[in-house]
Design an enzyme around this catalytic site. Structure first.
Site, PDB file in Angstrom:
ATOM      1  CE1 TYR A  61      -3.518  -2.652   0.590  1.00 19.25           C
ATOM      2  CE2 TYR A  61      -4.658  -0.589   1.049  1.00 19.25           C
ATOM      3  CZ  TYR A  61      -4.691  -1.933   0.744  1.00 19.25           C
ATOM      4  OH  TYR A  61      -5.901  -2.556   0.588  1.00 19.25           O
ATOM      5  CE  LYS A  65       1.567 -17.159  -2.652  1.00 17.21           C
ATOM      6  NZ  LYS A  65       1.175 -18.542  -3.065  1.00 17.21           N
ATOM      7  CG  ASP A 124      -1.868 -19.894  -1.810  1.00 20.90           C
ATOM      8  OD1 ASP A 124      -1.283 -19.979  -0.701  1.00 20.90           O
ATOM      9  OD2 ASP A 124      -1.483 -20.503  -2.832  1.00 20.90           O
ATOM     10  CG  ASP A 133      -8.079  -4.857   1.183  1.00 18.91           C
ATOM     11  OD1 ASP A 133      -9.006  -4.388   1.867  1.00 18.91           O
ATOM     12  OD2 ASP A 133      -8.034  -4.783  -0.060  1.00 18.91           O
ATOM     13  CG  ASP A 188     -13.594  -7.315   1.714  1.00 17.15           C
ATOM     14  OD1 ASP A 188     -13.444  -6.636   2.752  1.00 17.15           O
ATOM     15  OD2 ASP A 188     -13.980  -6.848   0.634  1.00 17.15           O
TER      16      ASP A 188
HETATM   17  C1  IPM Z   1     -10.458  -1.522   3.648  1.00 14.92           C
HETATM   18  C2  IPM Z   1     -10.708  -0.859   2.332  1.00 14.92           C
HETATM   19  C3  IPM Z   1      -9.570   0.126   2.052  1.00 14.92           C
HETATM   20  C4  IPM Z   1      -8.298  -0.675   1.900  1.00 14.92           C
HETATM   21  C5  IPM Z   1      -9.788   1.057   0.848  1.00 14.92           C
HETATM   22  C6  IPM Z   1     -11.083   1.827   0.957  1.00 14.92           C
HETATM   23  C7  IPM Z   1      -8.623   1.981   0.669  1.00 14.92           C
HETATM   24  O1  IPM Z   1     -10.860  -1.807   1.335  1.00 14.92           O
HETATM   25  O2  IPM Z   1     -10.330  -0.813   4.662  1.00 14.92           O
HETATM   26  O3  IPM Z   1     -10.420  -2.750   3.682  1.00 14.92           O
HETATM   27  O4  IPM Z   1      -7.992  -1.180   0.815  1.00 14.92           O
HETATM   28  O5  IPM Z   1      -7.590  -0.796   2.891  1.00 14.92           O
HETATM   29 MG    MG Z   2     -10.923  -3.801   2.047  1.00 14.92          MG
END
Ligand code: IPM
Ligand code: MG
Length: 368
Positions: free
Chosen positions: A142, A192, A225, A249, A253
């Site tokens: 990032y 990884k 993975d 990240d 999710d």
């Molecule tokens: C998160 C989001 C952020 C990230 C974006 C909005 C920059 O996806 O907080 O998970 O990628 O960190």
């Molecule tokens: Mg995210």
């Protein structure tokens, strides 16, 4: 003694709608629990861009550095898709994380009993799920340099750099081990190391920190993975998952969806202790700005309210009050309160954002 201070950055999309409900909860704690916060508000993301031409004004950054905790709603939206990368709404969020040095991002994925049927996985795989992802938040790909798009041999080349120092890995690892000790004492670290040198270093440093100071915590390692696969195969094998910024990240999710709805998941981003002993901190729901439902009163405020519960726990040492708030949410869900994102095939009339806030406030009153 002065009241603890909060800066609310509601942001874009459904951010302001869900944050309105959090403000009511904050007032409730002031009125009923003698826990009063000095609340200020400002702009972030597209809202800040509209007002100032930047996704985070320097004055707002300074305010964020000065308060005890920041509560953030969401940033981004289609209106800002064509903006230059440097002023995109997300840059405001990334600047807050970087300049406040919020290296430990805690993302719990907890499956509420009442919602186990909403998961895309079978109920027995997710019911009772309670895992915590610790995502490194201030480094890795990032922020790594060099980065950019340049021309080589008449061709565009896009470059990003995955870079981690041992100190960055060490402090994230310590955060994960410390948390594990307060939970089920297990950490699984994901990288990884089979293809990335930064992954080899990650694994080495995690092992070193473990041997030196956390030998009592059960530690395992997984390639990221495989970790993604294990998360959907048998998520309950995990307690704390430690991972880097980009893998975190993605994996968070994935873990979030196990619980049935992104509208349920809070997060805490913590940094070093400030002079008053509290950690630098920002709390935000994991969900985004949800432009498709913005302004319709449909958003689920629970993730944002649970983020405030995390603030009570991690910034203000009010674990019992955090428990109270979480229990109130569990209660309304068990009683069948549902926003649109939580409607099952059986249908019914969903609650609006405000109505969900109403029933949570009632449950809080009933807890007294
Ligand atoms: C998160 C989001 C952020 C990230 C974006 C909005 C920059 O996806 O907080 O998970 O990628 O960190
Ligand atoms: Mg995210």
């Amino acid at each position: 003694m002065s009241n603890p201070s909060l800066l609310i950055l509601a942001g874009d999309g459904i951010g302001p709608e869900v944050m309105d409900e959090v403000k009511r909860i904050i007032s409730w704690f002031g009125d009923k629990r003698d826990l009063t916060f000095d609340v200020s508000e400002d702009l972030v993301g597209g809202a800040a861009y509209d007002a100032h031409g930047v996704p985070l004004h320097d004055d707002t950054m300074a305010k964020a550095q000065a308060v005890d905790a920041v509560l953030l709603g969401a940033v981004g939206g289609p209106k800002y898709d064509d903006l230059d990368f440097s002023v995109k709404p997300e840059r405001g969020l990334l600047r807050l994380r970087k300049e406040m040095d919020l290296f430990a991002n805690l993302r719990p994925a907890q499956c509420f009993d009442a919602l186990a049927d909403f998961s895309s996985l079978k109920k027995d795989i997710v019911s009772g799920l309670d895992i915590m992802i610790v995502r490194e938040l201030t480094s890795g790909v990032y922020f790594g340099e060099p980065r950019g798009i340049h021309i080589e041999d008449n061709m565009r080349v896009g470059v990003n750099t995955q870079r981690y120092t041992e100190a960055e890995i060490e402090r994230a690892a310590r955060a994960a081990f410390d948390l594990a000790r307060k939970r089920n004492n297990k950490v699984c670290s994901m990288e990884k190391a089979n293809v990335m040198e930064s992954g080899i270093l990650w694994r080495d440093v995690v092992n070193e920190v473990h041997q030196a100071d956390y030998a009592d915590v059960a530690l395992s390692h997984m390639y990221a993975d495989n970790g993604a696969m294990q998360l959907v195969r048998a998520p309950k094998q995990f307690d704390v998952i430690l991972t880097d910024n980009l893998f975190g990240d993605i994996l968070s999710d994935c873990a979030a969806m196990l619980t049935g709805s992104l509208g349920m998941l809070p997060s805490a981003s913590l940094g070093l202790p400030m002079a008053n002993g509290r950690p630098k901190a920002m709390y935000e729901p994991v969900h985004g700005s949800a432009p498709d439902i913005t302004g319709q009163g449909k958003a689920n405020p629970i993730a944002c309210i649970l983020s405030f519960a995390m603030a009570l726990r991690y910034s203000f040492d009010e674990g019992a009050e955090a428990d109270r708030l979480e229990a109130a949410i569990e209660k309304v869900l068990a009683d069948g309160a549902r926003t649109g994102d939580l409607m099952g095939p059986e249908g019914g009339t969903p609650l609006s954002t405000t109505q969900m806030g109403d029933v949570i406030l009632e449950a809080l009153d009933a807890s007294l």
